[in-house]
Design a protein around this motif. Structure first.
Motif, short mmCIF file in Angstrom:
data_model
loop_
_atom_site.label_atom_id
_atom_site.label_comp_id
_atom_site.label_asym_id
_atom_site.label_seq_id
_atom_site.Cartn_x
_atom_site.Cartn_y
_atom_site.Cartn_z
N TYR A 69 -8.03 -19.68 3.49
CA TYR A 69 -8.44 -18.36 3.69
C TYR A 69 -7.54 -17.01 3.15
O TYR A 69 -7.69 -16.02 3.40
CB TYR A 69 -8.33 -18.11 5.25
N LYS A 70 -6.33 -17.79 2.43
CA LYS A 70 -5.41 -16.70 1.84
C LYS A 70 -6.02 -15.76 0.68
O LYS A 70 -5.83 -14.58 1.02
CB LYS A 70 -4.26 -17.46 1.22
N LEU A 71 -6.83 -16.38 0.01
CA LEU A 71 -7.75 -15.48 -0.82
C LEU A 71 -8.56 -14.32 -0.23
O LEU A 71 -8.42 -13.29 -0.56
CB LEU A 71 -8.28 -16.09 -2.12
N PRO A 72 -9.52 -14.77 0.57
CA PRO A 72 -10.36 -13.74 1.40
C PRO A 72 -9.50 -12.75 2.14
O PRO A 72 -9.84 -11.51 2.18
CB PRO A 72 -11.27 -14.61 2.33
N ILE A 73 -8.25 -13.33 2.54
CA ILE A 73 -7.63 -12.39 3.27
C ILE A 73 -7.01 -11.31 2.52
O ILE A 73 -7.00 -10.10 2.59
CB ILE A 73 -6.57 -12.94 4.09
N ARG A 74 -6.33 -11.77 1.42
CA ARG A 74 -5.90 -10.97 0.23
C ARG A 74 -6.91 -9.86 -0.37
O ARG A 74 -6.33 -8.68 -0.58
CB ARG A 74 -5.25 -11.60 -0.77
N GLN A 75 -8.04 -10.38 -0.57
CA GLN A 75 -9.06 -9.59 -1.12
C GLN A 75 -9.21 -8.45 0.05
O GLN A 75 -9.37 -7.20 -0.29
CB GLN A 75 -10.31 -10.43 -1.34
N LEU A 76 -9.58 -8.71 1.37
CA LEU A 76 -9.78 -7.76 2.10
C LEU A 76 -8.87 -6.72 2.39
O LEU A 76 -9.03 -5.64 2.30
CB LEU A 76 -10.04 -8.26 3.77
N LEU A 77 -7.41 -7.42 2.51
CA LEU A 77 -6.41 -6.20 2.50
C LEU A 77 -6.19 -5.24 1.38
O LEU A 77 -5.95 -4.10 1.34
CB LEU A 77 -4.87 -7.02 2.50
N ALA A 78 -6.44 -5.84 0.10
CA ALA A 78 -6.51 -5.09 -1.29
C ALA A 78 -7.38 -4.00 -1.10
O ALA A 78 -7.13 -2.92 -1.46
CB ALA A 78 -6.78 -5.93 -2.42
N GLU A 79 -8.73 -4.33 -0.57
CA GLU A 79 -9.70 -3.21 -0.40
C GLU A 79 -9.47 -2.33 0.54
O GLU A 79 -9.50 -1.24 0.18
CB GLU A 79 -10.96 -4.10 0.01
#
Length: 160
Positions: free
Chosen positions: A110-120
């Motif tokens: 889940y690290k990548l989806p979390i990073r993507q949401l935070l970046a957005e």
């Protein structure tokens, strides 16, 4: 001042359930977080880091757990409200680094989806958002699968 740094921390107890939210991402598992809101430790720590960087208090002052309006609330709305505060208007997030400390659930996928949401949500390139998942090697409440915690550091720069 040319830059500001903020640090945030949060911890919540776990109990048997059907999933948790971390960094705005729903994670199916056999646990749930005991919290007044959705109990997203990463977003709560991020809010505290942002508030601390501009000297604007903490998440409990802005969104008290004594206010029924916050019961079950999606923590993404807390982050949106914090980012809209006048104290943060002259600043932008330059980068974010975080630790999520949990024995359960396993957070690697889940690290990548979390990073993507935070970046957005923070209007950042993905390379400026760090999300690391750690265990506590079986030690303390986290290691005993009774809690989950998060640490966040943010760097802000003035908007010119």
């Amino acid at each position: 001042m040319t830059h500001r740094v903020g640090i945030g921390y949060d911890i919540h107890r776990l109990e048997p359930g059907n999933g948790i939210f971390v960094g705005g991402v729903q994670i199916p598992c056999e646990y749930r977080v005991i919290a007044h809101s959705d109990g997203d430790v990463l977003l709560h720590a991020l809010c505290d880091a942002l508030l601390g960087a501009v000297g604007a208090g903490d998440i409990g002052e802005h969104f008290p757990d004594t206010d029924e309006a916050h019961r079950g609330r999606d923590s993404r709305t807390f982050l949106q409200a914090v980012l809209a505060l006048p104290a943060l208007k002259p600043w932008r997030v330059t980068n974010l680094d975080s630790n999520i400390i949990a024995q359960v659930p396993r957070l690697g996928p889940y690290k990548l989806p979390i990073r993507q949401l935070l970046a957005e949500m923070l209007f950042l390139p993905l390379g400026r958002v760090g999300v690391k998942a750690r265990t506590n090697e079986g030690l303390d409440a986290v290691g005993e699968k009774r809690a989950i915690q998060a640490q966040v550091v943010v760097l802000l720069e003035p908007i010119r």
